[in-house]
Design an enzyme around this catalytic site. Structure first.
Site: not given
Ligand code: AMP
Length: 182
Positions: A67, A104
């Site tokens: 995205r 995770e």
């Molecule tokens: P993180 O590495 O945990 O910061 O996760 C970020 C990535 O996961 C991004 O590319 C987001 O598009 C996706 N992502 C994580 N959590 C969500 C959520 N609750 N809703 C939509 N996309 C998420």
């Protein structure tokens, strides 16, 4: 920069759909397809990003799969600069540089083309739709630095503040989030 008013932020947030238990139980997925198909919202967001980044004299926008590609590519054409995709391992066809990060459960890896920025020390903006734990963005930021570019800022449309991902990324570059969910 043309700041968004609280009312404009509320409007943008109202166009993002919450999908509970996707992709797994307990996660509330922030679905931005309902922002993208709302011309008023998408245009308002892109005009705001353009006004923020025009004065920063960037050379490239780098977007995180997938995205981040949508917002990053739209912003790059508005700024008249190039777009660089940061992809999941195994998707880019030419020689790549990669960075591993922990999820995770297990480990993931993202990559960038070794010559993506057409030289060194270019002014780069990193962009993604959402920052949660910050693990993905942290790895992407490290990747941009690994290929010897100047990482000017990391930008997210949505920040899930309670997961404190911003603090991780801020160790590497300034962070800007358009919409914060505390
Ligand atoms: P993180 O590495 O945990 O910061 O996760 C970020 C990535 O996961 C991004 O590319 C987001 O598009 C996706 N992502 C994580 N959590 C969500 C959520 N609750 N809703 C939509 N996309 C998420």
């Amino acid at each position: 920069m043309k700041e968004l008013t609280p009312e404009q932020k509320r409007f943008l947030l109202s166009t993002i759909r919450d999908v509970p238990d996707f992709p797994k139980p307990g996660i509330i997925f922030k679905d931005i397809t309902t922002l993208l198909n709302n011309a008023e919202a998408f245009t308002l967001l892109m005009e705001h990003l353009q006004s923020r980044y025009e004065p920063m004299h960037l050379d490239f926008v780098a977007g995180i799969e997938s995205r981040g590609f949508i917002f990053g590519a739209a912003l790059a054409t508005r700024l008249g600069i190039g777009f660089v995709p940061i992809r999941k391992k195994g998707k880019l066809p030419y020689t790549t540089v990669s960075e591993k990060y922990t999820l995770e459960y297990g480990v993931d890896e993202i990559e960038i083309h070794i010559d993506a920025f057409r030289g060194k020390h270019k002014r780069v903006l990193l962009i993604d739709d959402l920052i949660a734990t910050g693990g993905t963005a942290e790895a992407a930021a490290k990747l941009i630095k690994k290929v010897e570019q100047e990482l000017v800022e990391a930008c997210f449309i949505i920040e899930l503040g309670f997961l404190q991902g911003k603090q991780r990324v801020q160790k590497l570059c300034p962070v800007y989030s358009v919409l914060e969910i505390a």
